[in-house]
Design a protein around this motif. Structure first.
Motif, short mmCIF file in Angstrom:
data_model
loop_
_atom_site.label_atom_id
_atom_site.label_comp_id
_atom_site.label_asym_id
_atom_site.label_seq_id
_atom_site.Cartn_x
_atom_site.Cartn_y
_atom_site.Cartn_z
N ALA A 141 0.72 -1.09 -0.20
CA ALA A 141 0.09 0.10 0.12
C ALA A 141 0.81 1.04 -0.09
O ALA A 141 0.50 2.23 -0.71
CB ALA A 141 -1.07 0.08 1.14
N ALA A 142 1.79 1.23 0.87
CA ALA A 142 2.76 2.43 0.97
C ALA A 142 3.59 2.63 -0.35
O ALA A 142 3.62 3.68 -0.97
CB ALA A 142 3.63 2.25 2.04
N ALA A 143 3.85 1.35 -1.03
CA ALA A 143 4.75 1.67 -2.29
C ALA A 143 3.76 2.06 -3.48
O ALA A 143 4.34 2.89 -4.23
CB ALA A 143 5.18 0.12 -2.58
N ALA A 144 2.45 1.53 -3.45
CA ALA A 144 1.80 2.24 -4.50
C ALA A 144 1.38 3.64 -4.32
O ALA A 144 1.49 4.56 -5.31
CB ALA A 144 0.46 1.34 -4.31
N ALA A 145 1.24 4.00 -3.10
CA ALA A 145 0.90 5.49 -2.86
C ALA A 145 2.03 6.33 -3.15
O ALA A 145 2.01 7.22 -3.63
CB ALA A 145 0.46 5.70 -1.25
N SER A 146 3.31 5.92 -2.80
CA SER A 146 4.55 6.70 -3.08
C SER A 146 4.78 6.76 -4.52
O SER A 146 4.86 8.09 -4.97
CB SER A 146 5.60 6.05 -2.25
N ALA A 147 4.71 5.59 -5.07
CA ALA A 147 4.90 5.66 -6.76
C ALA A 147 4.00 6.30 -7.33
O ALA A 147 4.26 7.12 -8.30
CB ALA A 147 5.04 4.37 -7.12
N LEU A 148 2.67 6.30 -7.20
CA LEU A 148 1.54 7.37 -7.80
C LEU A 148 1.91 8.71 -7.68
O LEU A 148 1.68 9.74 -8.47
CB LEU A 148 0.14 6.90 -7.49
#
Length: 312
Positions: free
Chosen positions: A10-17
């Protein structure tokens, strides 16, 4: 491990977006880009450093597949690694030798200087990846400037403006990177505290102090600024970020020495408003912060009597 992996994803998806928005070329995506460290920091502070580390790896891998190695390097050095390191350092503690049942947590001032180092590193890597010498770098900045505003051919003034822009752009980028990292770290700590997942007591920010080596770091950075070429340019980034660290200490001094006075809210509001509008008080705060490192005003005033109630 299952919940940690879900949090990391979840953190990776949010940060990447948040980071990928700048690839679209939208100006509105720039503020979101500077919030990209926030999900990683929340994962590291509120949950686990393992979650934060996995988030950086997953986000970096996804951005590398989508936009290439250059974007991957920019994310890891400018966003992911600093976010993980700052969150990890914020949760570091050691036993208190004077009181064994208590812990000594990583100081806020050390976090500020660490953010200055990461900002300098990320901007320095960006500068050297752009060009191998100062003239090539300046030509690249000029080409970008002309592409945005149209070619300017009006004599020496235009050339002086280009030279000035090429010189101040890296320090400004370093300051903006450092400020965004510290704001994200503050917001991540607040989020962890509100959700009752803060594993350490909230620090007294008004009492923060930089490490004793900070004045020497500033002196070394100022010496490097006198070097020719890109090294001097990167030295100016280091000098600017360390001076900002001393400025934050100066603001902390004002916050600390005005405790207990009735006009404190007005003084602080005027100081911050003047700083935002005019900018130059940052230099005055840097001088105050540097002087406090030598004379420790807060320790000298710690035992002062508070003003009478009618004056508070």
């Amino acid at each position: 491990m299952g919940p940690i992996l879900l949090i990391a994803i979840a953190a990776a998806a949010a940060s990447a977006l948040l980071a990928a928005g700048v690839a679209a070329g939208s100006v509105l995506a720039v503020p979101l880009f500077y919030l990209a460290p926030l999900p990683v920091m929340i994962a590291g502070i509120a949950f686990s450093p393992i979650a934060a580390g996995l988030a950086v790896v997953l986000a970096g891998a996804g951005l590398g597949l989508m936009f290439g190695g250059a974007f991957l390097l920019a994310y890891v050095l400018g966003i992911g690694a600093p976010a993980f390191a700052l969150a990890y350092a914020a949760m570091l503690a050691r036993p208190n030798e004077a009181q064994p049942d208590e812990l000594v947590w990583y100081p806020v001032g050390h976090l500020v200087l660490l953010a200055a180092g990461f900002a300098t590193l990320s901007v320095g890597v960006a500068v050297f990846s752009m060009a191998g010498d100062y003239e090539t770098y300046r030509a690249a900045v000029t080409a970008t400037f002309d592409a945005m505003l149209g070619p300017v051919t009006a004599g020496p003034d235009a050339e002086a403006g280009r030279a000035f822009l090429a010189h101040v752009l890296p320090p400004m980028a370093g300051l903006l990177t450092m400020v965004s990292q510290l704001i994200c770290l503050y917001l991540a700590g607040r989020a962890a505290r509100i959700s009752d997942r803060m594993g350490r007591p909230w620090p007294q920010i008004s009492m923060m102090r930089l490490p004793r080596m900070a004045p020497f770091v500033l002196g070394a950075a100022l010496v490097v600024t006198m070097l020719p070429g890109l090294l001097g340019l990167v030295g100016s980034v280091a000098a600017a970020t360390v001076m900002l660290a001393f400025s934050l200490v100066g603001f902390a001094v004002v916050h600390a020495i005005t405790i207990g006075y009735g006009g404190r809210a007005m003084i602080l509001a005027a100081l911050w408003l003047t700083t935002v509008v005019l900018g130059w008080p940052v230099l005055a705060m840097a001088v105050l912060g540097f002087t406090d490192a030598l004379f420790d005003f807060r320790a000298r005033l710690a035992g002062r009597p508070l003003p009478p109630a009618k004056d508070r």
